[in-house]
Design a protein around this motif. Structure first.
Motif, PDB file in Angstrom:
ATOM      1  N   UNK A 106       1.232  -1.280   0.126  1.00  0.00           N
ATOM      2  CA  UNK A 106       0.248  -0.018  -0.268  1.00  0.00           C
ATOM      3  C   UNK A 106       0.636   1.045   0.169  1.00  0.00           C
ATOM      4  N   UNK A 107       2.077   1.357   0.863  1.00  0.00           N
ATOM      5  CA  UNK A 107       2.362   2.442   1.115  1.00  0.00           C
ATOM      6  C   UNK A 107       3.052   2.619  -0.331  1.00  0.00           C
ATOM      7  N   UNK A 108       3.636   1.325  -1.131  1.00  0.00           N
ATOM      8  CA  UNK A 108       4.510   1.664  -2.467  1.00  0.00           C
ATOM      9  C   UNK A 108       3.005   2.053  -3.530  1.00  0.00           C
ATOM     10  N   UNK A 109       2.313   2.043  -3.734  1.00  0.00           N
ATOM     11  CA  UNK A 109       1.067   1.837  -4.665  1.00  0.00           C
ATOM     12  C   UNK A 109       0.383   3.623  -4.106  1.00  0.00           C
ATOM     13  N   UNK A 110       0.645   3.801  -2.764  1.00  0.00           N
ATOM     14  CA  UNK A 110       0.765   5.657  -2.025  1.00  0.00           C
ATOM     15  C   UNK A 110       1.631   6.348  -3.021  1.00  0.00           C
ATOM     16  N   UNK A 111       2.755   6.317  -2.592  1.00  0.00           N
ATOM     17  CA  UNK A 111       3.942   6.766  -3.410  1.00  0.00           C
ATOM     18  C   UNK A 111       3.920   7.086  -4.904  1.00  0.00           C
ATOM     19  N   UNK A 112       3.775   6.268  -6.029  1.00  0.00           N
ATOM     20  CA  UNK A 112       3.508   5.841  -7.044  1.00  0.00           C
ATOM     21  C   UNK A 112       2.720   7.027  -7.369  1.00  0.00           C
ATOM     22  N   UNK A 113       1.473   6.658  -6.823  1.00  0.00           N
ATOM     23  CA  UNK A 113      -0.068   7.759  -7.192  1.00  0.00           C
ATOM     24  C   UNK A 113       0.255   8.548  -6.103  1.00  0.00           C
ATOM     25  N   UNK A 114       1.201   9.312  -5.898  1.00  0.00           N
ATOM     26  CA  UNK A 114       1.414  10.384  -5.153  1.00  0.00           C
ATOM     27  C   UNK A 114       0.117  11.161  -4.535  1.00  0.00           C
ATOM     28  N   UNK A 115      -0.025  10.582  -3.692  1.00  0.00           N
ATOM     29  CA  UNK A 115      -1.317  10.512  -2.853  1.00  0.00           C
ATOM     30  C   UNK A 115      -0.092  10.763  -0.796  1.00  0.00           C
ATOM     31  N   UNK A 116      -1.065  12.211  -0.753  1.00  0.00           N
ATOM     32  CA  UNK A 116      -0.734  12.716   1.167  1.00  0.00           C
ATOM     33  C   UNK A 116      -1.083  11.243   1.802  1.00  0.00           C
ATOM     34  N   UNK A 117      -0.750  11.037   2.789  1.00  0.00           N
ATOM     35  CA  UNK A 117      -1.510  10.574   4.158  1.00  0.00           C
ATOM     36  C   UNK A 117      -0.358  10.369   5.015  1.00  0.00           C
ATOM     37  N   UNK A 118      -0.520   9.539   6.131  1.00  0.00           N
ATOM     38  CA  UNK A 118      -0.093  10.053   7.122  1.00  0.00           C
ATOM     39  C   UNK A 118      -0.259   8.279   7.998  1.00  0.00           C
ATOM     40  N   UNK A 119       1.378   8.157   8.269  1.00  0.00           N
ATOM     41  CA  UNK A 119       1.384   6.872   8.051  1.00  0.00           C
ATOM     42  C   UNK A 119       1.414   6.811  10.338  1.00  0.00           C
ATOM     43  N   UNK A 120       0.126   6.171  10.562  1.00  0.00           N
ATOM     44  CA  UNK A 120       0.289   5.383  11.808  1.00  0.00           C
ATOM     45  C   UNK A 120       0.932   4.116  11.956  1.00  0.00           C
ATOM     46  N   UNK A 121       2.261   3.734  12.781  1.00  0.00           N
ATOM     47  CA  UNK A 121       2.552   3.026  13.053  1.00  0.00           C
ATOM     48  C   UNK A 121       1.411   2.073  14.416  1.00  0.00           C
ATOM     49  N   UNK A 122       2.076   0.793  14.309  1.00  0.00           N
ATOM     50  CA  UNK A 122       1.381   0.645  15.185  1.00  0.00           C
ATOM     51  C   UNK A 122       1.687  -1.448  15.423  1.00  0.00           C
ATOM     52  N   UNK A 123       1.868  -2.149  16.015  1.00  0.00           N
ATOM     53  CA  UNK A 123       1.961  -3.307  16.366  1.00  0.00           C
ATOM     54  C   UNK A 123       0.537  -4.001  16.918  1.00  0.00           C
ATOM     55  N   UNK A 124       0.432  -4.620  16.221  1.00  0.00           N
ATOM     56  CA  UNK A 124      -1.166  -5.637  16.094  1.00  0.00           C
ATOM     57  C   UNK A 124      -0.604  -6.738  16.725  1.00  0.00           C
ATOM     58  N   UNK A 125       0.355  -6.960  17.478  1.00  0.00           N
ATOM     59  CA  UNK A 125       1.120  -7.900  18.468  1.00  0.00           C
ATOM     60  C   UNK A 125       1.490  -7.509  19.554  1.00  0.00           C
ATOM     61  N   UNK A 126       1.429  -6.468  19.987  1.00  0.00           N
ATOM     62  CA  UNK A 126       1.307  -6.002  21.016  1.00  0.00           C
ATOM     63  C   UNK A 126      -0.254  -5.946  22.034  1.00  0.00           C
ATOM     64  N   UNK A 127       0.216  -5.950  23.797  1.00  0.00           N
ATOM     65  CA  UNK A 127      -0.708  -6.002  24.357  1.00  0.00           C
ATOM     66  C   UNK A 127      -1.703  -5.384  24.902  1.00  0.00           C
ATOM     67  N   UNK A 128      -0.884  -3.806  24.443  1.00  0.00           N
ATOM     68  CA  UNK A 128      -2.264  -2.515  24.225  1.00  0.00           C
ATOM     69  C   UNK A 128      -2.124  -1.783  22.820  1.00  0.00           C
ATOM     70  N   UNK A 129      -2.277  -3.196  21.725  1.00  0.00           N
ATOM     71  CA  UNK A 129      -2.719  -2.965  20.560  1.00  0.00           C
ATOM     72  C   UNK A 129      -4.051  -2.428  20.281  1.00  0.00           C
ATOM     73  N   UNK A 130      -5.082  -1.445  19.537  1.00  0.00           N
ATOM     74  CA  UNK A 130      -5.609  -1.122  18.990  1.00  0.00           C
ATOM     75  C   UNK A 130      -6.356  -1.008  18.245  1.00  0.00           C
TER      76      UNK A 130
END
Length: 202
Positions: free
Chosen positions: A15-39
Motif C-alpha cells: 500500500x505504501x508503494x502504491x501511495x508513493x507511485x500515485x503521489x497521494x498524501x497520507x499519514x503513516x500511523x505505526x501499530x504493533x498488532x501483537x502488542x498487549x495495548x494494540x488498538x
C-alpha cells in the motif's frame, strides 16, 4: 487519509508503494498488532494491518482492497486496467504473491510464537511447499518479460516485489535468486524505484 501499519509488513509496504507511485498524501500511523495495548481492532475488527482510515471516518482493509481503491483516485501511474481479462490477470499475480506471503508468515508464526516442542514440522513443510511452489509459478509466468504483465509496470509488479523483499528480509535462507534469476532481475529493477527504496522492510 491515515494508513495504520508496520514497517515490517509486506502488505503494508504494498500500500505504501502504491501511495508513493500515485503521489497521494497520507499519514503513516505505526501499530504493533501483537502488542498487549494494540488498538487496531477499533479500526479493523480483524486486527490486521494495513488499514486505511478515510477522511469521513470509515476504514478500508485489506491490502488488495486498499490498493484497488487507491488506483481509482488519480490517473497518475495507473496500476490496473479498468476491467476485463487484463485486470483479472494482474489480480491473479497479486493473489499469488500474497498467497506466498500468507504461507511464509504462517511458518514464521509457528517458529517464533510456539516452543520448539510444540511446533509441527508437517505444518511447516506444507506451508514451505506453498512458498516454493508459488515462487516457481511466478517465475514461469514471468518468463523473460520485463514486467509481470506485458511490457508495463502494474500492481502485479508491486505485489511480487513486496513479496520477494519480505522473503529476503525474513527468510534469507530461501535462495530464490539462484533458483529464479528472472525474479531476481525484476526485483532488482523495481528496487531502484523511489517508492521501494523508501519502504524497505525493517
Amino acid at each position: 487519509m491515515k494508513l495504520i501499519g508496520s514497517l515490517a509488513s509486506p502488505y503494508v509496504r504494498k500500500v505504501r508503494v502504491v501511495m508513493a507511485e500515485k503521489k497521494l498524501d497520507y499519514a503513516l500511523v505505526l501499530e504493533n498488532v501483537w502488542a498487549a495495548d494494540t488498538v487496531i481492532a477499533q479500526s479493523n475488527p480483524l486486527g490486521k494491518v494495513p488499514c486505511l482510515l478515510m477522511e469521513d471516518g470509515s476504514a478500508l482493509y485489506d491490502s488488495r482492497v486498499i490498493a484497488e481503491y487507491l488506483d481509482t483516485l488519480t490517473p497518475v501511474c495507473k496500476l490496473l486496467p479498468p476491467n476485463g481479462r487484463d485486470r483479472a490477470d494482474i489480480k491473479v499475480w497479486e493473489a499469488l504473491a500474497d498467497g506466498i506471503l500468507d504461507a511464509a508468515i504462517l511458518v514464521r508464526l509457528e517458529t517464533t510464537l510456539r516452543a520448539p516442542e510444540q511446533q509441527s514440522s508437517v505444518w511447516i513443510e506444507r506451508q514451505m511447499d506453498k512458498v516454493h511452489g508459488g515462487l516457481a509459478a511466478m517465475s514461469a509466468r514471468l518468463g523473460e518479460s520485463p514486467f509481470c504483465h506485458d511490457n508495463h509496470y502494474t500492481l502485479a509488479d508491486v505485489a511480487v516485489a513486496c513479496c520477494l523483499g519480505w522473503l529476503a528480509f525474513r527468510f534469507p535462507a530461501i535462495d530464490w535468486r539462484s533458483a529464479h534469476p528472472n525474479l531476481a532481475r525484476l526485483f532488482d529493477k523495481l528496487s531502484d524505484r523511489a517508492s521501494f527504496k523508501d519502504s524497505v522492510p525493517q
